[in-house]
Design a protein around this motif. Structure first.
Motif, PDB file in Angstrom:
ATOM      1  N   THR A 116      -6.638  -1.246  -7.436  1.00 31.00           N
ATOM      2  CA  THR A 116      -6.553  -1.090  -5.977  1.00 31.00           C
ATOM      3  C   THR A 116      -7.697  -0.269  -5.406  1.00 31.00           C
ATOM      4  OG1 THR A 116      -4.131  -1.249  -6.056  1.00 31.00           O
ATOM      5  CG2 THR A 116      -5.103  -0.328  -4.048  1.00 31.00           C
ATOM      6  N   ILE A 117      -7.910   0.924  -5.954  1.00 27.52           N
ATOM      7  CA  ILE A 117      -8.925   1.822  -5.413  1.00 27.52           C
ATOM      8  C   ILE A 117     -10.289   1.444  -5.986  1.00 27.52           C
ATOM      9  CG2 ILE A 117      -9.622   4.212  -5.068  1.00 27.52           C
ATOM     10  CD1 ILE A 117      -6.930   3.432  -3.822  1.00 27.52           C
ATOM     11  N   THR A 118     -11.232   1.192  -5.091  1.00 32.34           N
ATOM     12  CA  THR A 118     -12.581   0.791  -5.512  1.00 32.34           C
ATOM     13  C   THR A 118     -13.497   2.008  -5.597  1.00 32.34           C
ATOM     14  OG1 THR A 118     -13.364   0.461  -3.250  1.00 32.34           O
ATOM     15  CG2 THR A 118     -12.271  -1.409  -4.330  1.00 32.34           C
ATOM     16  N   GLY A 119     -14.670   1.774  -6.191  1.00 28.94           N
ATOM     17  CA  GLY A 119     -15.662   2.842  -6.268  1.00 28.94           C
ATOM     18  C   GLY A 119     -16.044   3.346  -4.894  1.00 28.94           C
ATOM     19  N   ASP A 120     -16.171   2.422  -3.932  1.00 29.37           N
ATOM     20  CA  ASP A 120     -16.544   2.824  -2.575  1.00 29.37           C
ATOM     21  C   ASP A 120     -15.465   3.690  -1.920  1.00 29.37           C
ATOM     22  OD1 ASP A 120     -18.987   1.593  -2.651  1.00 29.37           O
ATOM     23  OD2 ASP A 120     -18.315  -0.250  -1.679  1.00 29.37           O
ATOM     24  N   MET A 121     -14.203   3.411  -2.237  1.00 29.84           N
ATOM     25  CA  MET A 121     -13.116   4.229  -1.681  1.00 29.84           C
ATOM     26  C   MET A 121     -13.177   5.654  -2.223  1.00 29.84           C
ATOM     27  SD  MET A 121      -9.785   1.750  -1.617  1.00 29.84           S
ATOM     28  CE  MET A 121      -9.715   0.266  -0.596  1.00 29.84           C
ATOM     29  N   TYR A 122     -13.369   5.772  -3.540  1.00 29.88           N
ATOM     30  CA  TYR A 122     -13.524   7.111  -4.122  1.00 29.88           C
ATOM     31  C   TYR A 122     -14.737   7.810  -3.518  1.00 29.88           C
ATOM     32  CZ  TYR A 122     -10.203   6.002  -7.924  1.00 29.88           C
ATOM     33  OH  TYR A 122      -9.093   5.666  -8.655  1.00 29.88           O
ATOM     34  N   LEU A 123     -15.826   7.066  -3.409  1.00 33.33           N
ATOM     35  CA  LEU A 123     -17.061   7.619  -2.875  1.00 33.33           C
ATOM     36  C   LEU A 123     -16.841   8.176  -1.475  1.00 33.33           C
ATOM     37  CD1 LEU A 123     -20.058   7.735  -3.919  1.00 33.33           C
ATOM     38  CD2 LEU A 123     -20.470   5.719  -2.514  1.00 33.33           C
ATOM     39  N   VAL A 184      -4.281  -2.043   1.665  1.00 35.62           N
ATOM     40  CA  VAL A 184      -4.764  -3.125   0.793  1.00 35.62           C
ATOM     41  C   VAL A 184      -3.595  -3.846   0.131  1.00 35.62           C
ATOM     42  CG1 VAL A 184      -6.010  -3.624  -1.350  1.00 35.62           C
ATOM     43  CG2 VAL A 184      -7.035  -2.135   0.366  1.00 35.62           C
ATOM     44  N   GLU A 185      -2.604  -3.080  -0.304  1.00 33.09           N
ATOM     45  CA  GLU A 185      -1.475  -3.674  -1.024  1.00 33.09           C
ATOM     46  C   GLU A 185      -0.550  -4.464  -0.106  1.00 33.09           C
ATOM     47  OE1 GLU A 185       0.308  -0.347  -2.979  1.00 33.09           O
ATOM     48  OE2 GLU A 185      -1.036  -0.458  -4.707  1.00 33.09           O
ATOM     49  N   ASN A 186      -0.518  -4.108   1.181  1.00 30.92           N
ATOM     50  CA  ASN A 186       0.450  -4.720   2.086  1.00 30.92           C
ATOM     51  C   ASN A 186      -0.164  -5.626   3.151  1.00 30.92           C
ATOM     52  OD1 ASN A 186       2.586  -3.319   0.810  1.00 30.92           O
ATOM     53  ND2 ASN A 186       2.190  -1.507   2.054  1.00 30.92           N
ATOM     54  N   SER A 187      -1.451  -5.932   3.014  1.00 30.07           N
ATOM     55  CA  SER A 187      -2.099  -6.800   3.997  1.00 30.07           C
ATOM     56  C   SER A 187      -3.052  -7.751   3.295  1.00 30.07           C
ATOM     57  CB  SER A 187      -2.862  -5.962   5.027  1.00 30.07           C
ATOM     58  OG  SER A 187      -4.012  -5.380   4.444  1.00 30.07           O
ATOM     59  N   VAL A 189      -6.334  -7.822   3.966  1.00 32.14           N
ATOM     60  CA  VAL A 189      -7.690  -7.294   4.012  1.00 32.14           C
ATOM     61  C   VAL A 189      -8.157  -6.942   2.597  1.00 32.14           C
ATOM     62  CG1 VAL A 189      -6.956  -4.898   4.371  1.00 32.14           C
ATOM     63  CG2 VAL A 189      -9.211  -5.619   5.150  1.00 32.14           C
ATOM     64  N   SER A 190      -9.427  -7.209   2.312  1.00 30.27           N
ATOM     65  CA  SER A 190      -9.960  -6.862   0.998  1.00 30.27           C
ATOM     66  C   SER A 190     -10.299  -5.379   0.951  1.00 30.27           C
ATOM     67  CB  SER A 190     -11.219  -7.679   0.692  1.00 30.27           C
ATOM     68  OG  SER A 190     -12.305  -7.232   1.478  1.00 30.27           O
ATOM     69  N   ALA A 191     -10.307  -4.838  -0.249  1.00 31.06           N
ATOM     70  CA  ALA A 191     -10.631  -3.421  -0.420  1.00 31.06           C
ATOM     71  C   ALA A 191     -12.040  -3.124   0.075  1.00 31.06           C
ATOM     72  CB  ALA A 191     -10.484  -3.025  -1.884  1.00 31.06           C
ATOM     73  N   ASP A 192     -12.972  -4.041  -0.183  1.00 30.21           N
ATOM     74  CA  ASP A 192     -14.359  -3.827   0.244  1.00 30.21           C
ATOM     75  C   ASP A 192     -14.482  -3.811   1.763  1.00 30.21           C
ATOM     76  OD1 ASP A 192     -15.259  -3.654  -2.355  1.00 30.21           O
ATOM     77  OD2 ASP A 192     -15.836  -5.764  -2.487  1.00 30.21           O
ATOM     78  N   ASP A 193     -13.811  -4.749   2.423  1.00 29.73           N
ATOM     79  CA  ASP A 193     -13.864  -4.803   3.885  1.00 29.73           C
ATOM     80  C   ASP A 193     -13.236  -3.560   4.508  1.00 29.73           C
ATOM     81  OD1 ASP A 193     -15.166  -7.217   3.893  1.00 29.73           O
ATOM     82  OD2 ASP A 193     -13.366  -8.418   4.264  1.00 29.73           O
ATOM     83  N   LEU A 194     -12.116  -3.133   3.929  1.00 31.41           N
ATOM     84  CA  LEU A 194     -11.445  -1.950   4.469  1.00 31.41           C
ATOM     85  C   LEU A 194     -12.292  -0.712   4.265  1.00 31.41           C
ATOM     86  CD1 LEU A 194      -8.924  -0.750   5.805  1.00 31.41           C
ATOM     87  CD2 LEU A 194      -7.975  -0.416   3.506  1.00 31.41           C
ATOM     88  N   SER A 195     -12.907  -0.594   3.095  1.00 28.42           N
ATOM     89  CA  SER A 195     -13.750   0.563   2.802  1.00 28.42           C
ATOM     90  C   SER A 195     -14.915   0.649   3.773  1.00 28.42           C
ATOM     91  CB  SER A 195     -14.261   0.474   1.365  1.00 28.42           C
ATOM     92  OG  SER A 195     -15.061   1.585   1.044  1.00 28.42           O
TER      93      SER A 195
END
Length: 281
Positions: A116-123, A184-187, A189-195
């Protein structure tokens, strides 16, 4: 034996004064690993995690400082944000922080297990905390969302630099991660787009020094329209609250960033020592 002039001594003292950072609070421990307690308790799990760290980083694990992140550590943060509580059999995510790579902040995530959590989200969350350097590696021996890993990453920075991250900052950064994970889990939208959306909004909010909730909501809504991102009004409200929280603790973030940068830049002291060795050797 060389004669040393008073002028040279005074110059040396001045140079040391200029090079030793204000607020210096300890030596940097360049490589720190935090293991989820479930992973650390299982030999095969720990070996899997260590193998990822060995193959992905240049760090010598035998010289790394290590610490176990427990369910209690995670629950102190997650329970106040999401209401979730974890048991000691659910903490898998593990992280390695390498401050030898400190020119910029980088995050490498094991995408085969962190879902679920991407590198960009952590960043983004780490930058929100005032962390701007080091290379972070995140993995898990089994499939995991990666939400709990941020607690370990931040703990690694505290161990590595001997500078404590304020609780207000930890909560704000973790709230950002949990909010994004839930969306991300409930919609759709992609993780990258949301980030990217969150980064764009935070940049605008910080640039314009916005703290009003309604204004932040409007900024998020405008970005969703421009980028054709479909999230609910409830998602927008939650994101706005998360970003508003970050804005409200900006003073704590700035103070922490200054203090930790002083520690990371303390290598300049070694340069001063080398200069003095040249003068007095």
């Amino acid at each position: 034996m060389r004669k040393i002039s008073i002028g040279m001594i005074i110059l040396s003292i001045i140079i040391i004064g200029m090079l030793i950072p204000v607020g210096f609070s300890g030596q940097v421990d360049p490589v720190v690993i935090t293991y989820g307690e479930t992973t650390h308790a299982n030999h095969e799990y720990k070996a899997t995690v260590d193998n990822f760290f060995k193959t992905q980083s240049n760090a010598d694990l035998s010289k790394a400082n290590s610490k176990i992140i427990t369910a209690d550590d995670v629950n102190k943060i997650s329970s106040s944000i999401t209401g979730k509580t974890y048991s000691s059999s659910q903490i898998f995510s593990s992280a390695l922080v390498d401050l030898n790579d400190n020119d910029k902040l980088e995050v490498s995530v094991d995408k085969s297990t962190i879902t679920t959590i991407t590198g960009d989200m952590y960043l983004s969350a780490l930058k929100s905390s005032g962390i701007t350097s080091g290379h972070v590696y995140v993995t898990s021996p089994v499939v995991a969302t990666g939400e709990s890993a941020l607690a370990g990453i931040m703990n690694s920075y505290e161990v590595a630099t001997n500078v404590e991250i304020p609780d207000t900052v930890k909560e704000a950064a973790n709230n950002e991660i949990y909010t994004e994970a839930e969306i991300v889990e409930n919609s759709n939208v992609s993780a990258d787009d949301l980030s990217k959306l969150v980064d764009d909004v935070k940049e605008t909010v910080q640039k314009e020094n916005v703290t009003d909730h309604t204004t932040i909501v409007n900024i998020i809504y405008n970005y969703t329209v421009v980028n054709n991102i479909n999230i609910t009004n409830n998602d927008i409200e939650n994101l706005a609250s998360s970003i508003e929280q970050i804005q409200n603790v900006q003073g704590d973030i700035n103070n922490y960033e200054t203090e930790v940068n002083n520690v990371l830049n303390s290598s300049e002291v070694n340069s001063a020592k080398g200069l003095l060795d040249g003068l007095f050797g």
